[in-house]
Design an enzyme around this catalytic site. Structure first.
Site, PDB file in Angstrom:
ATOM      1  N   GLU A   1      -5.230   2.035   6.893  1.00  0.00           N
ATOM      2  CA  GLU A   1      -4.969   1.960   5.449  1.00  0.00           C
ATOM      3  C   GLU A   1      -5.725   3.094   4.759  1.00  0.00           C
ATOM      4  O   GLU A   1      -5.254   3.692   3.797  1.00  0.00           O
ATOM      5  CB  GLU A   1      -5.441   0.610   4.893  1.00  0.00           C
ATOM      6  CG  GLU A   1      -5.282   0.514   3.391  1.00  0.00           C
ATOM      7  CD  GLU A   1      -5.420  -0.908   2.866  1.00  0.00           C
ATOM      8  OE1 GLU A   1      -5.068  -1.857   3.581  1.00  0.00           O
ATOM      9  OE2 GLU A   1      -5.889  -1.046   1.720  1.00  0.00           O
TER      10      GLU A   1
ATOM     11  N   SER B   1     -10.583  -2.220   3.399  1.00  0.00           N
ATOM     12  CA  SER B   1      -9.931  -2.562   4.672  1.00  0.00           C
ATOM     13  C   SER B   1      -9.565  -1.287   5.412  1.00  0.00           C
ATOM     14  O   SER B   1      -8.896  -0.413   4.861  1.00  0.00           O
ATOM     15  CB  SER B   1      -8.654  -3.362   4.415  1.00  0.00           C
ATOM     16  OG  SER B   1      -8.972  -4.550   3.749  1.00  0.00           O
TER      17      SER B   1
ATOM     18  N   ARG C   1       0.840  -1.223   0.000  1.00  0.00           N
ATOM     19  CA  ARG C   1       0.000   0.000   0.000  1.00  0.00           C
ATOM     20  C   ARG C   1       0.869   1.264   0.000  1.00  0.00           C
ATOM     21  O   ARG C   1       0.526   2.258   0.621  1.00  0.00           O
ATOM     22  CB  ARG C   1      -0.977   0.024   1.178  1.00  0.00           C
ATOM     23  CG  ARG C   1      -1.889  -1.166   1.252  1.00  0.00           C
ATOM     24  CD  ARG C   1      -2.803  -1.273   0.021  1.00  0.00           C
ATOM     25  NE  ARG C   1      -3.527  -2.515   0.063  1.00  0.00           N
ATOM     26  CZ  ARG C   1      -3.108  -3.645  -0.543  1.00  0.00           C
ATOM     27  NH1 ARG C   1      -2.014  -3.666  -1.296  1.00  0.00           N
ATOM     28  NH2 ARG C   1      -3.793  -4.750  -0.459  1.00  0.00           N
TER      29      ARG C   1
HETATM   30  C1  LIG Z   1     -15.470  -2.489  -1.130  1.00  0.00           C
HETATM   31  C2  LIG Z   1     -14.020  -2.073  -1.250  1.00  0.00           C
HETATM   32  C3  LIG Z   1     -13.048  -3.049  -1.495  1.00  0.00           C
HETATM   33  C4  LIG Z   1     -11.715  -2.677  -1.624  1.00  0.00           C
HETATM   34  N1  LIG Z   1     -10.774  -3.656  -1.863  1.00  0.00           N
HETATM   35  C5  LIG Z   1      -9.481  -3.326  -1.986  1.00  0.00           C
HETATM   36  C6  LIG Z   1      -8.501  -4.330  -2.256  1.00  0.00           C
HETATM   37  O1  LIG Z   1      -8.787  -5.513  -2.388  1.00  0.00           O
HETATM   38  N2  LIG Z   1      -7.210  -3.936  -2.374  1.00  0.00           N
HETATM   39  C7  LIG Z   1      -6.814  -2.635  -2.238  1.00  0.00           C
HETATM   40  O2  LIG Z   1      -5.633  -2.330  -2.371  1.00  0.00           O
HETATM   41  N3  LIG Z   1      -7.735  -1.651  -1.991  1.00  0.00           N
HETATM   42  C8  LIG Z   1      -9.044  -1.967  -1.859  1.00  0.00           C
HETATM   43  N4  LIG Z   1      -9.965  -0.978  -1.607  1.00  0.00           N
HETATM   44  C9  LIG Z   1      -9.527   0.412  -1.403  1.00  0.00           C
HETATM   45  C10 LIG Z   1      -9.501   1.286  -2.672  1.00  0.00           C
HETATM   46  O3  LIG Z   1     -10.449   0.851  -3.624  1.00  0.00           O
HETATM   47  C11 LIG Z   1      -8.110   1.301  -3.297  1.00  0.00           C
HETATM   48  O4  LIG Z   1      -7.144   1.824  -2.410  1.00  0.00           O
HETATM   49  C12 LIG Z   1      -8.090   2.171  -4.581  1.00  0.00           C
HETATM   50  O5  LIG Z   1      -6.869   1.965  -5.232  1.00  0.00           O
HETATM   51  C13 LIG Z   1      -8.270   3.660  -4.307  1.00  0.00           C
HETATM   52  O6  LIG Z   1      -8.476   4.316  -5.541  1.00  0.00           O
HETATM   53  P1  LIG Z   1      -9.353   5.651  -5.656  1.00  0.00           P
HETATM   54  O7  LIG Z   1      -9.298   6.109  -7.042  1.00  0.00           O
HETATM   55  O8  LIG Z   1     -10.693   5.428  -5.062  1.00  0.00           O
HETATM   56  O9  LIG Z   1      -8.497   6.619  -4.739  1.00  0.00           O
HETATM   57  P2  LIG Z   1      -9.031   7.725  -3.713  1.00  0.00           P
HETATM   58  O10 LIG Z   1      -9.671   7.041  -2.558  1.00  0.00           O
HETATM   59  O11 LIG Z   1      -9.796   8.755  -4.420  1.00  0.00           O
HETATM   60  O12 LIG Z   1      -7.646   8.337  -3.253  1.00  0.00           O
HETATM   61  C14 LIG Z   1      -6.712   7.575  -2.518  1.00  0.00           C
HETATM   62  C15 LIG Z   1      -5.398   8.361  -2.480  1.00  0.00           C
HETATM   63  O13 LIG Z   1      -4.851   8.395  -3.800  1.00  0.00           O
HETATM   64  C16 LIG Z   1      -4.599   9.736  -4.215  1.00  0.00           C
HETATM   65  N5  LIG Z   1      -4.860   9.783  -5.663  1.00  0.00           N
HETATM   66  C17 LIG Z   1      -5.933   9.277  -6.310  1.00  0.00           C
HETATM   67  N6  LIG Z   1      -5.804   9.452  -7.633  1.00  0.00           N
HETATM   68  C18 LIG Z   1      -4.637  10.101  -7.833  1.00  0.00           C
HETATM   69  C19 LIG Z   1      -3.941  10.576  -8.986  1.00  0.00           C
HETATM   70  N7  LIG Z   1      -4.415  10.398 -10.231  1.00  0.00           N
HETATM   71  N8  LIG Z   1      -2.745  11.220  -8.822  1.00  0.00           N
HETATM   72  C20 LIG Z   1      -2.225  11.384  -7.570  1.00  0.00           C
HETATM   73  N9  LIG Z   1      -2.848  10.954  -6.442  1.00  0.00           N
HETATM   74  C21 LIG Z   1      -4.026  10.316  -6.576  1.00  0.00           C
HETATM   75  C22 LIG Z   1      -5.549  10.591  -3.402  1.00  0.00           C
HETATM   76  O14 LIG Z   1      -5.062  11.905  -3.250  1.00  0.00           O
HETATM   77  C23 LIG Z   1      -5.596   9.821  -2.079  1.00  0.00           C
HETATM   78  O15 LIG Z   1      -4.527  10.200  -1.230  1.00  0.00           O
HETATM   79  C24 LIG Z   1     -11.324  -1.315  -1.479  1.00  0.00           C
HETATM   80  C25 LIG Z   1     -12.310  -0.337  -1.230  1.00  0.00           C
HETATM   81  C26 LIG Z   1     -13.644  -0.713  -1.132  1.00  0.00           C
HETATM   82  C27 LIG Z   1     -14.686   0.351  -0.892  1.00  0.00           C
END
Ligand SMILES: Cc1cc2nc3c(=O)[nH]c(=O)nc-3n(C[C@H](O)[C@H](O)[C@H](O)COP(=O)(O)OP(=O)(O)OC[C@H]3O[C@@H](n4cnc5c(N)ncnc54)[C@H](O)[C@@H]3O)c2cc1C
Length: 301
Positions: free
Chosen positions: A295, A225, A175
């Site tokens: 996380e 998580s 992560r």
């Molecule tokens: C039901 C569920 C299941 C999940 N399962 C998993 C799993 O199995 N494995 C896992 O790793 N995660 C999981 N996640 C967590 C999440 O989906 C991941 O961490 C995902 O990668 C976050 O992406 P996001 O676009 O939603 O980021 P956001 O939540 O919008 O942002 C997360 C961080 O990334 C930064 N960010 C986002 N996009 C950019 C960009 N283009 N440039 C620079 N910074 C950026 C943001 O500033 C922030 O700090 C889960 C979440 C849910 C709700």
């Protein structure tokens, strides 16, 4: 801020929102208002936006799909840039996929499968954007972004300049990616996959999806998580062993289905979630002497 709003009014009509509730943009359905939420339509508009924000010295937050964040109840000061509604191109060329940061990770995984490419099956149920997945080095089951990212294009916030960085220089870990310590926006990702057997790829994706549906509380708003996996343990097991399954603070609850998830059972505030997280950390430490590290990223006031 007034000067910036005037610039937006002139240059980005219909693509910015004042006092926008962040609960509408997070999978947790929690979060107070952002002073300004802006959705650039393409990379050039993003560049102009970053130049303006840096000139006006406004605080800036980048949002992908909001699936790994908890936004505090007083919201976010300054500007939030949401990428998900634009930057959605995905192209496949041989074993390579080049995609914009705003595209959903699931869409990229499906695109790979449709070209009989293996390596992204793990990503099918992760509800983030591709940019967010690289930023977090998202992973599940047998895979993580680290294994497929060849390079990323980033745009620096201070001057809007772009640079390509090789995957091997991104210090990917659990992560973690080097991007977390850089003031930049990921705009494009180049991934290298491997040719695979269509049936095997399909089967793996179906198995991973089944496993999520069976084990995770997908019927309630959550952010995945809540805590990182401590070395040698599973956060969910430690929380369950400490007797905290179903533990509730206000509208926030340790999921009855999977103790590693915190769910919003109705109008949870960020304060509810933060209090619950602290209680869980304290009780788990008391019970098993393991410190749980969040996380989910907490942002805002
Ligand atoms: C039901 C569920 C299941 C999940 N399962 C998993 C799993 O199995 N494995 C896992 O790793 N995660 C999981 N996640 C967590 C999440 O989906 C991941 O961490 C995902 O990668 C976050 O992406 P996001 O676009 O939603 O980021 P956001 O939540 O919008 O942002 C997360 C961080 O990334 C930064 N960010 C986002 N996009 C950019 C960009 N283009 N440039 C620079 N910074 C950026 C943001 O500033 C922030 O700090 C889960 C979440 C849910 C709700």
């Amino acid at each position: 801020m007034d000067k910036f709003c005037a610039w937006l009014h002139e240059n980005m009509p219909g693509r910015y929102y004042l006092q926008e509730p962040m609960k509408n943009h997070t999978s947790f359905h929690i979060g107070g208002p952002a002073d300004l939420l802006v959705m650039p339509k393409d990379v050039e508009e993003l560049r102009q936006l970053l130049l303006c924000i840096s000139l006006e010295k406004l605080p800036l937050t980048i949002l992908g799909n909001g699936s790994n964040i908890l936004v505090k109840d007083n919201g976010v000061r300054g500007v939030v840039i949401k990428l998900g509604n634009a930057l959605r191109k995905v192209e496949c060329n041989g074993n390579f996929i080049v995609a914009d940061a705003g595209v959903s990770l699931a869409a990229v995984a499906n695109k790979a499968a449709s070209f009989n490419l293996t390596g992204l099956e793990f990503a099918v149920g992760i509800p983030g954007s591709l940019g967010g997945a690289v930023f977090m080095n998202a992973g599940a089951y047998d895979g993580e972004m680290k294994n497929v990212v060849k390079s990323v294009t980033v745009m620096y916030i201070k001057d809007g300049s772009s640079k390509v960085i090789k995957g091997k220089n991104l210090d990917f870990g659990y992560r973690h990616s080097a991007i977390q310590a850089m003031d930049c926006v990921i705009t494009e990702i180049n991934m290298k996959l491997v040719s695979g057997k269509p049936e095997a790829i399909k089967q793996k994706m179906a198995d991973f999806t089944d496993s999520r549906v069976t084990k995770q509380p997908l019927d309630l708003p959550n952010a995945g998580s809540m805590f990182k996996r401590p070395h040698g343990y599973y956060a969910g097991t430690l929380i369950e062993e400490a007797g905290l399954k179903g533990y509730t603070v206000g509208g926030a609850q340790v999921s009855e289905k999977h103790a590693g998830f915190v769910v919003n059972i109705g109008n949870a505030t960020a304060s509810d979630v933060l209090q619950l997280m602290k209680d869980v950390q304290d009780r788990v430490y008391e019970y098993s002497r393991v410190h749980l590290e969040p996380e989910v990223r907490v942002i805002g006031d």
